[in-house]
Each structure stands twice: as structure tokens, then as C-alpha cells.
Scaffold this active site. Structure first.
Site, PDB file in Angstrom:
ATOM      1  N   ARG A 296     -11.571  -4.218  -7.490  1.00 34.97           N
ATOM      2  CA  ARG A 296     -11.534  -4.901  -6.197  1.00 34.97           C
ATOM      3  C   ARG A 296     -12.921  -4.922  -5.579  1.00 34.97           C
ATOM      4  O   ARG A 296     -13.560  -3.879  -5.400  1.00 34.97           O
ATOM      5  CB  ARG A 296     -10.547  -4.216  -5.252  1.00 34.97           C
ATOM      6  CG  ARG A 296     -10.306  -5.028  -3.979  1.00 34.97           C
ATOM      7  CD  ARG A 296      -9.336  -4.338  -3.061  1.00 34.97           C
ATOM      8  NE  ARG A 296      -9.940  -3.198  -2.382  1.00 34.97           N
ATOM      9  CZ  ARG A 296      -9.393  -2.556  -1.352  1.00 34.97           C
ATOM     10  NH1 ARG A 296      -8.208  -2.929  -0.897  1.00 34.97           N
ATOM     11  NH2 ARG A 296      -9.995  -1.531  -0.791  1.00 34.97           N
TER      12      ARG A 296
ATOM     13  N   PHE B  16       0.851  -1.186   0.000  1.00 35.13           N
ATOM     14  CA  PHE B  16       0.000   0.000   0.000  1.00 35.13           C
ATOM     15  C   PHE B  16       0.892   1.243   0.000  1.00 35.13           C
ATOM     16  O   PHE B  16       1.919   1.271   0.682  1.00 35.13           O
ATOM     17  CB  PHE B  16      -0.914  -0.014   1.223  1.00 35.13           C
ATOM     18  CG  PHE B  16      -1.985   1.034   1.182  1.00 35.13           C
ATOM     19  CD1 PHE B  16      -3.102   0.868   0.386  1.00 35.13           C
ATOM     20  CD2 PHE B  16      -1.861   2.197   1.926  1.00 35.13           C
ATOM     21  CE1 PHE B  16      -4.090   1.840   0.328  1.00 35.13           C
ATOM     22  CE2 PHE B  16      -2.846   3.174   1.884  1.00 35.13           C
ATOM     23  CZ  PHE B  16      -3.957   2.996   1.073  1.00 35.13           C
TER      24      PHE B  16
ATOM     25  N   TYR C 131     -11.379   1.053   9.993  1.00 31.95           N
ATOM     26  CA  TYR C 131     -12.484   1.538   9.161  1.00 31.95           C
ATOM     27  C   TYR C 131     -12.828   0.578   8.033  1.00 31.95           C
ATOM     28  O   TYR C 131     -13.669   0.884   7.207  1.00 31.95           O
ATOM     29  CB  TYR C 131     -12.170   2.930   8.594  1.00 31.95           C
ATOM     30  CG  TYR C 131     -10.826   3.064   7.925  1.00 31.95           C
ATOM     31  CD1 TYR C 131     -10.617   2.613   6.624  1.00 31.95           C
ATOM     32  CD2 TYR C 131      -9.771   3.650   8.595  1.00 31.95           C
ATOM     33  CE1 TYR C 131      -9.382   2.737   6.019  1.00 31.95           C
ATOM     34  CE2 TYR C 131      -8.532   3.782   7.990  1.00 31.95           C
ATOM     35  CZ  TYR C 131      -8.346   3.324   6.708  1.00 31.95           C
ATOM     36  OH  TYR C 131      -7.117   3.448   6.117  1.00 31.95           O
ATOM     37  N   LYS C 132     -12.199  -0.603   8.004  1.00 28.93           N
ATOM     38  CA  LYS C 132     -12.594  -1.609   7.011  1.00 28.93           C
ATOM     39  C   LYS C 132     -13.483  -2.638   7.713  1.00 28.93           C
ATOM     40  O   LYS C 132     -14.650  -2.397   7.976  1.00 28.93           O
ATOM     41  CB  LYS C 132     -11.364  -2.238   6.370  1.00 28.93           C
ATOM     42  CG  LYS C 132     -10.607  -1.280   5.449  1.00 28.93           C
ATOM     43  CD  LYS C 132      -9.468  -1.948   4.758  1.00 28.93           C
ATOM     44  CE  LYS C 132      -8.799  -1.023   3.762  1.00 28.93           C
ATOM     45  NZ  LYS C 132      -8.109   0.118   4.390  1.00 28.93           N
TER      46      LYS C 132
ATOM     47  N   ASP D  94       1.465  -5.075   8.768  1.00 31.08           N
ATOM     48  CA  ASP D  94       0.303  -4.230   8.510  1.00 31.08           C
ATOM     49  C   ASP D  94      -0.911  -5.148   8.352  1.00 31.08           C
ATOM     50  O   ASP D  94      -1.005  -5.910   7.395  1.00 31.08           O
ATOM     51  CB  ASP D  94       0.523  -3.396   7.241  1.00 31.08           C
ATOM     52  CG  ASP D  94      -0.597  -2.390   7.002  1.00 31.08           C
ATOM     53  OD1 ASP D  94      -1.709  -2.585   7.522  1.00 31.08           O
ATOM     54  OD2 ASP D  94      -0.370  -1.415   6.252  1.00 31.08           O
TER      55      ASP D  94
END
Length: 336
Positions: free
Chosen positions: A308, A51, A159-160, A134
Site C-alpha cells: 500500500r 479494518f 493521524y493520517k 468509519d
């Protein structure tokens, strides 16, 4: 909140997890802390397909510390993402006595490939290095056992799959064995041993709480706490089973409906190595993603050609997968 998050999702004991800041800031803090724990070493190992935040922060920290990043993977970060996960052998081949820390994601943010967390951690430790994991795309979607695999540090968002909402705070996990010697490079009053002493000098709090910096948002923490509570109530084994079923269904529909339109599955087909999203590759992925959004089926575009599809086990239904894939097939038919 950190204790409840760690116990329910990370395989952690109380006192190892704190909720604070965001992934960018926390990754910065942990890389500096890891380098401090390995004096005389200045190299960070990371993957070029990580990322962007992870890559940017790794490069910045290495430069500040007079070191360098040793990159794994393709030279072009915009190249199509590899489907296969990072292996322990790949990491071991990049290790030497100057590597202080390895920074990798448990689940690849593009392909959903799951890294060999235990094997990579062992390889790093055999070379005298530490590992920062991560877990942003892993926590809340698959069971983790950070203590069990001997991990050093971990960071992740809420927040996922933790359902904390956009801008919800991130978290830090630190192995107990590092608590007495690890340092926070961003000392703040909330990480002080006595928060309201207002002393002349910074004295770090015991344990992981020293990674706190400024005043947290009580409202945001409350949202994270509720999200973690829902996952704990469901149980991570059940969450993982639902995730595997959802992603397997999406792959099945892609094979049945989308291959004729030039779509390729760009996620591992073995669910044991696949996280809770499925990436589809198509030459017009950006336009297709925008078209799907207009049809109220909202995926993510991942450069250069990835669509995705994120599947949150607690809230995504099989009929949602069916309807979304049907919309994608209908859209591709109009473009054919």
C-alpha cells in the site's frame, strides 16, 4: 477543535463533532449508541474486509447486546482484497427488520475503494437501520458531506491525512437529529453536563459533547488543530484534485514499469472511486515492503499480498511518487 474539523472536512455544522479518545473506543461508543436508538433490533451489518478494529469491536458489541454480526464479503478476511467498492445493493441484500446498524468504511483501508456513501445510507434508512461510517482513510483526503447524505454517525482518526501524528486523538460526528436521545455507554466526567459539578450522578452534556469521556491531551489537540487548519487553508477541493493526480500518476507508473514483474494494481482504476492510496499486489509483497523500507521508500504491507502506497496530498510531491516507484522497480528487478 471538533467544530473546525467538522466544518472544514466533514460538511458539518458546529456542535456535531468532538475530538476524543481513539477510533477503537469511539466505534465501541457509537455502535452501542446506535443499538440503543433501535430497541428490539440486535444485528450489526459489517464487512469481513473491514479494518480489524472495526470487525473486532462489532463482534464484541453484538455479543454483549445479545445479537450477531451479519457479515458482507468473502469468508476469509486474509483473502486478497476486492478492488470494487461496497455497493448499496450489497448492503440492501443483507438488511432486514432485525438490523440496527451498518458499520462500513468510506474508503477501504486496503484497496482505497470508495463506498457509495449516499446510496448505502439510503438503503439502511429504508430498512429502518442506522449507519456508522468509519472515515479514517477518507477525512482529509476527499471532501465529505455527512449532513448532505443523511448520515447518522461517523468516526475517524486524525493521524493520517489530518497530520496529527502517531497516537493523535480520533473524532466522533453525530447527526443533530440524534443528539437528544443518543447515549454514551462510557460515561466520563468530561461528558457531564457540568464538568466541575462533581455531582453524585451522571448527567449527559447536551449534544455531541456527551461522547467525551476522560481528560483529553491538550498537546495532542493542538497538533490536530494545526493539521486541520492546513487542510482548511488548502481547501478540500484542491486537496482532492492533488490526490487524484498523485494516485493516477502512481497507477500510470505501475502499468509502465511494474507489470513485467508480476505486479497488479489492486485499487480502482477510476479515480472517482479511489481514495488517496494505491495498493499493488505481488506474491512477495511482505519481503518487497521490507526491502523498500531499507531503500528509504516506506509503504505498508497489507495481508496477504498487498503493497500500500499512501499519498498525502499536502506533503507528497510527484517526484516522491516517481522516486518511490523507481525504487520499487529496481528492487523487483533484483528479485527477478
Amino acid at each position: 477543535v471538533g467544530d473546525r474539523l467538522g466544518t472544514a472536512l466533514l460538511g458539518a455544522s458546529p456542535g456535531q463533532t468532538v475530538v476524543c479518545d481513539n477510533v477503537t473506543v469511539n466505534t465501541f461508543k457509537l455502535l452501542h449508541a446506535a443499538l440503543d436508538l433501535r430497541p428490539g433490533r440486535s444485528t450489526i451489518v459489517a464487512h469481513r474486509g473491514e479494518f480489524p478494529t472495526d470487525r473486532y469491536v462489532a463482534a464484541e458489541v453484538a455479543q454483549r447486546r445479545g445479537g450477531a454480526v451479519r457479515w458482507l464479503g468473502p469468508l476469509d478476511p486474509d483473502a486478497p482484497s476486492p478492488v470494487d467498492p461496497v455497493t448499496a445493493a450489497q448492503v440492501a441484500g443483507a438488511l432486514d427488520d432485525d438490523v440496527a446498524v451498518v458499520l462500513l468504511s468510506v474508503v477501504d483501508y486496503r484497496s482505497a475503494a470508495i463506498a457509495d456513501v449516499a446510496g448505502i445510507t439510503r438503503a439502511a434508512h429504508d430498512a429502518g437501520a442506522l449507519v456508522v461510517w468509519d472515515c479514517s482513510h477518507a477525512a482529509g483526503s476527499l471532501p465529505l458531506d455527512l449532513d448532505g447524505v443523511g448520515a447518522d454517525f461517523a468516526v475517524g482518526c486524525s493521524y493520517k491525512y489530518l497530520n496529527g501524528g502517531p497516537g493523535a486523538p480520533a473524532w466522533i460526528w453525530a447527526a443533530t437529529r440524534h443528539h437528544a436521545t443518543m447515549r454514551n455507554p462510557v460515561p466520563g466526567w468530561m461528558g457531564h453536563d457540568d464538568v466541575f459539578a462533581m455531582g453524585a450522578e451522571y448527567v449527559p452534556a447536551a449534544g455531541v459533547r456527551r461522547f467525551l469521556t476522560g481528560t483529553p491531551s491538550a498537546v495532542a489537540l493542538a497538533a490536530v488543530d494545526v493539521g486541520v487548519g492546513l487542510l482548511a487553508e488548502a481547501g478540500m477541493e484542491a486537496v482532492r484534485a492533488k490526490s487524484v493526480a498523485l494516485t493516477s500518476y502512481a497507477v500510470e507508473l505501475a502499468d509502465s514499469w511494474l507489470t513485467r514483474y508480476g505486479v497488479q494494481v489492486a485499487s480502482p482504476r477510476d479515480p472517482a472511486w479511489r481514495g488517496s492510496h494505491v495498493t499493488l499486489r505481488h506474491p512477495e509483497a511482505r519481503a518487497v515492503t521490507q526491502g523498500l523500507t531499507g531503500r528509504r521508500a516506506i509503504p505498508d504491507f497489507r495481508n496477504p499480498d498487498g503493497i500500500r502506497i499512501g499519498l498525502a496530498p499536502l506533503t507528497t510531491r510527484f517526484t516522491d511518487v516517481h522516486d518511490g516507484m523507481a525504487s520499487l522497480a529496481a528492487l523487483l528487478h533484483t528479485l527477478a
